[in-house]
Write an enzyme that holds these catalytic residues in place. Structure first.
Site, PDB file in Angstrom:
ATOM      1  N   TYR A 189     -12.456  14.375   0.680  1.00  0.00           N
ATOM      2  CA  TYR A 189     -13.454  13.592  -0.045  1.00  0.00           C
ATOM      3  C   TYR A 189     -14.784  14.347  -0.155  1.00  0.00           C
ATOM      4  CZ  TYR A 189     -10.592   9.345   0.532  1.00  0.00           C
ATOM      5  OH  TYR A 189      -9.598   8.409   0.466  1.00  0.00           O
ATOM      6  N   ARG A 192      -9.575  -2.953   8.392  1.00  0.00           N
ATOM      7  CA  ARG A 192      -9.938  -1.707   7.706  1.00  0.00           C
ATOM      8  C   ARG A 192     -10.079  -0.584   8.726  1.00  0.00           C
ATOM      9  NH1 ARG A 192     -15.171  -0.788   3.693  1.00  0.00           N
ATOM     10  NH2 ARG A 192     -14.569   1.328   3.065  1.00  0.00           N
ATOM     11  N   GLU A 213      -6.976   2.513  -5.685  1.00  0.00           N
ATOM     12  CA  GLU A 213      -7.113   2.599  -7.140  1.00  0.00           C
ATOM     13  C   GLU A 213      -5.847   2.234  -7.899  1.00  0.00           C
ATOM     14  OE1 GLU A 213      -6.984   5.015  -4.885  1.00  0.00           O
ATOM     15  OE2 GLU A 213      -6.156   6.889  -5.668  1.00  0.00           O
ATOM     16  N   GLU A 225      -9.449  13.096  -4.514  1.00  0.00           N
ATOM     17  CA  GLU A 225     -10.575  12.441  -3.843  1.00  0.00           C
ATOM     18  C   GLU A 225     -11.899  13.195  -3.994  1.00  0.00           C
ATOM     19  OE1 GLU A 225     -10.399   9.461  -3.032  1.00  0.00           O
ATOM     20  OE2 GLU A 225      -8.232   9.140  -2.848  1.00  0.00           O
ATOM     21  N   HIS A 257     -15.975   4.004  -7.111  1.00  0.00           N
ATOM     22  CA  HIS A 257     -15.035   5.041  -6.669  1.00  0.00           C
ATOM     23  C   HIS A 257     -13.628   4.765  -7.221  1.00  0.00           C
ATOM     24  CE1 HIS A 257     -13.335   7.963  -3.736  1.00  0.00           C
ATOM     25  NE2 HIS A 257     -12.300   7.156  -3.794  1.00  0.00           N
ATOM     26  N   GLU A 258     -13.147   3.549  -7.016  1.00  0.00           N
ATOM     27  CA  GLU A 258     -11.775   3.238  -7.475  1.00  0.00           C
ATOM     28  C   GLU A 258     -11.700   3.324  -8.999  1.00  0.00           C
ATOM     29  OE1 GLU A 258     -10.062   3.580  -5.060  1.00  0.00           O
ATOM     30  OE2 GLU A 258     -11.407   2.950  -3.451  1.00  0.00           O
ATOM     31  N   ASP A 314      -0.540  10.609   6.431  1.00  0.00           N
ATOM     32  CA  ASP A 314      -1.439   9.594   6.985  1.00  0.00           C
ATOM     33  C   ASP A 314      -2.221  10.144   8.185  1.00  0.00           C
ATOM     34  OD1 ASP A 314      -1.167   7.330   5.297  1.00  0.00           O
ATOM     35  OD2 ASP A 314       0.795   6.908   6.173  1.00  0.00           O
ATOM     36  N   GLN A 363       0.885  -1.163   0.000  1.00  0.00           N
ATOM     37  CA  GLN A 363       0.000   0.000   0.000  1.00  0.00           C
ATOM     38  C   GLN A 363       0.923   1.214   0.000  1.00  0.00           C
ATOM     39  OE1 GLN A 363      -3.262   0.911  -0.351  1.00  0.00           O
ATOM     40  NE2 GLN A 363      -2.419   2.971  -0.123  1.00  0.00           N
ATOM     41  N   CYS A 364       1.155   1.769  -1.181  1.00  0.00           N
ATOM     42  CA  CYS A 364       2.174   2.829  -1.301  1.00  0.00           C
ATOM     43  C   CYS A 364       1.629   4.229  -1.073  1.00  0.00           C
ATOM     44  CB  CYS A 364       2.852   2.752  -2.654  1.00  0.00           C
ATOM     45  SG  CYS A 364       3.967   1.353  -2.788  1.00  0.00           S
ATOM     46  N   GLN A 365       0.345   4.473  -1.351  1.00  0.00           N
ATOM     47  CA  GLN A 365      -0.176   5.814  -1.116  1.00  0.00           C
ATOM     48  C   GLN A 365      -0.234   6.059   0.391  1.00  0.00           C
ATOM     49  OE1 GLN A 365      -4.237   6.655  -2.350  1.00  0.00           O
ATOM     50  NE2 GLN A 365      -3.743   8.754  -2.859  1.00  0.00           N
ATOM     51  N   HIS A 371     -11.306   6.848 -10.189  1.00  0.00           N
ATOM     52  CA  HIS A 371      -9.929   7.339 -10.073  1.00  0.00           C
ATOM     53  C   HIS A 371      -9.135   7.130 -11.370  1.00  0.00           C
ATOM     54  CE1 HIS A 371      -9.206   8.839  -6.069  1.00  0.00           C
ATOM     55  NE2 HIS A 371      -9.640   7.740  -5.465  1.00  0.00           N
ATOM     56  N   GLY A 417     -10.701   0.479   2.252  1.00  0.00           N
ATOM     57  CA  GLY A 417     -11.823  -0.127   1.543  1.00  0.00           C
ATOM     58  C   GLY A 417     -11.410  -0.510   0.141  1.00  0.00           C
ATOM     59  N   GLY A 418     -10.733   0.423  -0.506  1.00  0.00           N
ATOM     60  CA  GLY A 418     -10.247   0.165  -1.849  1.00  0.00           C
ATOM     61  C   GLY A 418      -9.060   1.052  -2.140  1.00  0.00           C
TER      62      GLY A 418
HETATM   63  N1  BES Z   1      -6.960   6.327  -2.648  1.00  0.00           N
HETATM   64  C1  BES Z   1      -7.894   6.008  -1.626  1.00  0.00           C
HETATM   65  C2  BES Z   1      -7.280   5.240  -0.491  1.00  0.00           C
HETATM   66  C3  BES Z   1      -6.110   5.924   0.170  1.00  0.00           C
HETATM   67  C4  BES Z   1      -6.079   7.283   0.367  1.00  0.00           C
HETATM   68  C5  BES Z   1      -5.054   5.181   0.625  1.00  0.00           C
HETATM   69  C6  BES Z   1      -4.979   7.897   0.980  1.00  0.00           C
HETATM   70  C7  BES Z   1      -3.967   5.774   1.223  1.00  0.00           C
HETATM   71  C8  BES Z   1      -3.925   7.135   1.411  1.00  0.00           C
HETATM   72  C9  BES Z   1      -9.093   5.233  -2.180  1.00  0.00           C
HETATM   73  O1  BES Z   1      -9.489   5.643  -3.441  1.00  0.00           O
HETATM   74  C10 BES Z   1     -10.261   5.490  -1.271  1.00  0.00           C
HETATM   75  O2  BES Z   1     -10.638   6.619  -1.166  1.00  0.00           O
HETATM   76  N2  BES Z   1     -10.828   4.464  -0.639  1.00  0.00           N
HETATM   77  C11 BES Z   1     -11.964   4.594   0.236  1.00  0.00           C
HETATM   78  C12 BES Z   1     -13.239   4.144  -0.423  1.00  0.00           C
HETATM   79  C13 BES Z   1     -14.065   5.197  -1.057  1.00  0.00           C
HETATM   80  C14 BES Z   1     -15.400   4.636  -1.511  1.00  0.00           C
HETATM   81  C15 BES Z   1     -14.250   6.470  -0.303  1.00  0.00           C
HETATM   82  C16 BES Z   1     -11.749   3.702   1.450  1.00  0.00           C
HETATM   83  O3  BES Z   1     -10.752   2.976   1.473  1.00  0.00           O
HETATM   84  O4  BES Z   1     -12.567   3.714   2.351  1.00  0.00           O
HETATM   85 ZN    ZN Z   2     -10.369   7.569  -3.491  1.00  0.00          ZN
END
Ligand code: BES
Ligand code: ZN
Length: 598
Positions: free
Chosen positions: A379, A548, A267, A314, A291-292, A371, A128-130, A295, A264-265
C-alpha cells in the site's frame, strides 16, 4: 509447466473457464451453500482441466449440454492451496456442471448468529474472497490471472435478502423461491472479473438511495446513519472520473456489514463492502470509500495477475485515493493522509524486520500464504513509488501515462514486469531515474523516497514528541484539529504513559468516548499499554464487537505489556474469539502467543 500463479492450480495451457452460472441455496442451519455451478469455456475445450477447491464436497460432475456423467478426481488437501480438482474433458466440451456444497468453516464465508447483528433477529452471511478464498465457495480457476462473467441465483430464507457484487436481475426484492418460506434473488455480472471479486451477502438488509447510480445497503437499524455518513458519494465518483476517466461499472453501491467484517473495505465491483466502524457520525472516514472506489480503475479494471504483484492493485489505489482526497479537500488534508500512511508503513517495516523479503514490492510467495504476507508495504511503499514516478515526470505527463496504462490493460491482469515494460515504452528512462529496481526488488525503503511534510504537520509531530519534556497541547486548540490531525498527534506520542498522563489526555481530548474508531483504537492502544483502567470497559466493548483486523492486532498487542491487561485480553478473546472471522482469529492468536508466559 505453465503455472503462472503460485497460489492456484490454474494452468495457462488448459481450457479457460470464462463463464459461471451459479444456483445455490443458502443454508443457515447447515452453514453451507449448496447447489450447482455450470462452468462455460471460452471455446470448445478438451483434455485435462484443473480447478481449485477448498473444503468443498463434490457430489457429481457432468457435461452441461448432454448430462453425461464426468469422472473427477480430488487431490490431497494442501494447507494453502486446498485441493486440486481434476477433470478430463471429452473433445468439444462447451461447458461442465458440478453439484457441490461448501464446508461450514469455508475460509471465504462468515456465518453470523443473530446476536452478532444489530437487529439480533436474523442470521447474516457474507463472503470475503480476496485473496484466494473463492475456491471455498465454488470450484474455479482461482487466480487473478483468469476472468469470468457470471449469472447467479441465490435461494434464501424468507425475511432475508441477498445482494451480490453484480447487477440485480428483476425485482430488487427478489421473487418467491422454489419452496415455501424461501425467496430467490437473481444476479448478472456482465463485466469480466477475477474470481477474488466474487461477493455475496445475505441478511436483513434495507436500502437508501444516495444518487442515481449509488445506494447504500445496511441492516435496518444502521441504514439511516449509513446514508448520512456516505451522502456525498456522488462527489467522490465525479472527482474520480475527472481524474481517471469514466466509471465503467454502471453502479457504485455500498454495503455496510455487521461489525465482524474483518476489513475496512473491500472493492467488490458495483457493491463495495464496508465495516460499520466507518460510521463515525462526522463523515471523517470516507477516505476508505474513496479507496474502494479508486479500485474501480486500479485493481478491478487493471488487476494484479497474482498476489506477488499485489502492489499494482494497492499502491496505485492508495495513490489514487489521495489524489481524490486532494481534489476534494485540498493539499493540507492530503498531506496529513500521507503522514498517517507513513506511520502504517513504519509499523509494517518493523513487523517484518526478520522477514525482509516481505518488504519488497515485487514479492515471491511460493509456499507463503498471501494472508500472512499482508501488510501496509504494498500500500504505502507502492503509493510512494507511484508518487516518485509522478514527481519525476510531472503531474500532467504522468496523468497522460496513467490514462494510456488503463486504456491498454483494461479488463486484463498484469504482472510487475508487464507494467515495467509498458512504463519503459511510454516514459523511457523513468524507471531508471526513480531507481525502480530498488523499490521493487530490494527490502525496506529506498533512499530518496518522497516524504510528505508541511508546516502544520511538523508542528503537530513536534508537539507529541515533546510529551516527555512536559509539552502539552492547549485543549481548546486541540479541539479545532480535524480527526486526521488528532490521529497524527496520537500516533507520535510515546506508546505507554504514566497513569496521570493518560487521565489528562483522556479528559483534555475526550478520547474514551470517541465514535471515530481510528482515533478511538489509537488511544485505546496507548491506554492498554499503560494499563489505564478507566479505559478497560471501552476496550472490552470494542474487542467484543469489532472484527476488523486493523484494530484487533494492535489492541491485543498493546494489552500484552502488563499481567492485568494480558488477563483482560485472554478473557476478551475467550468470549469474542468464536465470533471473529477465521482470519482475525488467527491474527489475534499470533499476538497472544507472543505474550510472556506470566
Ligand atoms: N482489497 C483491500 C482489502 C483486502 C486486501 C482484502 C487483501 C483481502 C486481502 C481493500 O481495498 C483495502 O485495502 N482495504 C483497506 C482500506 C484502505 C483505505 C487502505 C482496509 O480494509 O483497511
Ligand atoms: Zn485496497
Amino acid at each position: 509447466m505453465a503455472r503462472i500463479d503460485p497460489h492456484s492450480h490454474f494452468d495457462d495451457l488448459q481450457p479457460r473457464v470464462s463463464r459461471w452460472q451459479l444456483r445455490l441455496r443458502v443454508d443457515f442451519p447447515g452453514r453451507c451453500l449448496a447447489g450447482e455451478v455450470d462452468l462455460g469455456f471460452t471455446r470448445p475445450a478438451s483434455g485435462v482441466l484443473d480447478l481449485d477447491s477448498k473444503g468443498l464436497t463434490l457430489h457429481r460432475a457432468w457435461i452441461t449440454a448432454t448430462g453425461a456423467e464426468l469422472p473427477f478426481e480430488l487431490g490431497p488437501e494442501a494447507p494453502i492451496l486446498g485441493q486440486r480438482l481434476r477433470l478430463v474433458l471429452p473433445p468439444d466440451t462447451l461447458g461442465i456442471s458440478l453439484a457441490y456444497r461448501t464446508a461450514p468453516d469455508a475460509a471465504g464465508l462468515q456465518w453470523l448468529a443473530p446476536e452478532q447483528t444489530e437487529g439480533g433477529i436474523r442470521p447474516f452471511l457474507f463472503s470475503q474472497c480476496q485473496p484466494i478464498h473463492a475456491r471455498s465457495l465454488l470450484p474455479c480457476q482461482d487466480s487473478a490471472a483468469a476472468r469470468v462473467t457470471y449469472d447467479a441465483e441465490l435461494v434464501v430464507p424468507e425475511g432475508c435478502r441477498a445482494v451480490m457484487a453484480a447487477g440485480a436481475v428483476g425485482d430488487l426484492d427478489g421473487a418467491p423461491g422454489p419452496e415455501p418460506g424461501t425467496r430467490v434473488f437473481r444476479f448478472h455480472m456482465p463485466q469480466p472479473i477475477p474470481s477474488y471479486l466474487l461477493a455475496l451477502a445475505v441478511g436483513d438488509l434495507d436500502r437508501r438511495e444516495l444518487s442515481p447510480r449509488s445506494r447504500v445497503w445496511a441492516e435496518p437499524a444502521t441504514v439511516d446513519r449509513a446514508a448520512w455518513e456516505f451522502a456525498q458519494v456522488e462527489q467522490l465518483i465525479e472527482a474520480a472520473e475527472r481524474l481517471f476517466g469514466p466509471y465503467d461499472w454502471e453502479r457504485f453501491d455500498l454495503l455496510v456489514l455487521p461489525p465482524a467484517f474483518p476489513y475496512g473495505g473491500m472493492e467488490n465491483p458495483r457493491l463495495t463492502f464496508l465495516t460499520p466502524t466507518l460510521l463515525a457520525g462526522d463523515r471523517s472516514l470516507v477516505d476508505v470509500v474513496a479507496h474502494e472506489l479508486a479500485h474501480s480503475w486500479t485493481g478491478n479494471l487493471v488487476t494484479n495477475a497474482t498476489a506477488e504483484h499485489f502492489w499494482l492493485n494497492e499502491g496505485f489505489t492508495v495513490w489514487a485515493e489521495r489524489r481524490i482526497l486532494r481534489a476534494l479537500h485540498g493539499e493540507a488534508a492530503c498531506c496529513v493522509a500521507w503522514a498517517i500512511g507513513q506511520n502504517a508503513l513504519d509499523e509494517s517495516l518493523e513487523r517484518f524486520r526478520d522477514e525482509p523479503q516481505l518488504t519488497l514490492l515485487r514479492t515471491r510467495l511460493d509456499g507463503v500464504d498471501p494472508d500472512d504476507a499482508f501488510s501496509s508495504i504494498p500500500y504505502e511503499k507502492g503509493a510512494r513509488l507511484v508518487a516518485a514516478m509522478e514527481q519525476a515526470v510531472g503531474e500532467e505527463a504522468f496523468h497522460g501515462f496513467l490514462r494510456d496504462y488503463m486504456a491498454r490493460f483494461r479488463f486484463t491482469s498484469i504482472t510487475t514486469e508487464q507494467f515495467c515494460a509498458f512504463a519503459e515504452e511510454r516514459l523511457p528512462g523513468l524507471l531508471r531515474r526513480v531507481d525502480a529496481d530498488a523499490w521493487l526488488h530490494a527490502p525496506g525503503m529506498p533512499a530518496g523516497a518522497p516524504v510528505f511534510r508541511s508546516g502544520p504537520l511538523d508542528q503537530l509531530t513536534a508537539l507529541s514528541r515533546g510529551w516527555d519534556q512536559g509539552v502539552r497541547p492547549d485543549p481548546d486548540w486541540a479541539r479545532a484539529w480535524s480527526p486526521a490531525e488528532l490521529l497524527v498527534y496520537l500516533q507520535n506520542l510515546p506508546r505507554a504513559l504514566p497513569l496521570a498522563d493518560c487521565a489528562w489526555l483522556d479528559q483534555a481530548l475526550d478520547l474514551t468516548g470517541r465514535g471515530n474508531h481510528e482515533l478511538l483504537v489509537e488511544w485505546l492502544g496507548i491506554a492498554a499499554a499503560s494499563a489505564y483502567a478507566p479505559a478497560f470497559e471501552r476496550i472490552r466493548a470494542v474487542l467484543a464487537r469489532v472484527g476488523r483486523m486493523k484494530y484487533l492486532r494492535p489492541l491485543y498487542a498493546a494489552l500484552g505489556h502488563h499481567p492485568d491487561t494480558r488477563r483482560l485480553a485472554r478473557e476478551c478473546f475467550a468470549q469474542a474469539g468464536p465470533g471473529y472471522h477465521a482470519l482475525s482469529r488467527r491474527v489475534v492468536q499470533a499476538e497472544l502467543e507472543r505474550y510472556p508466559a506470566h
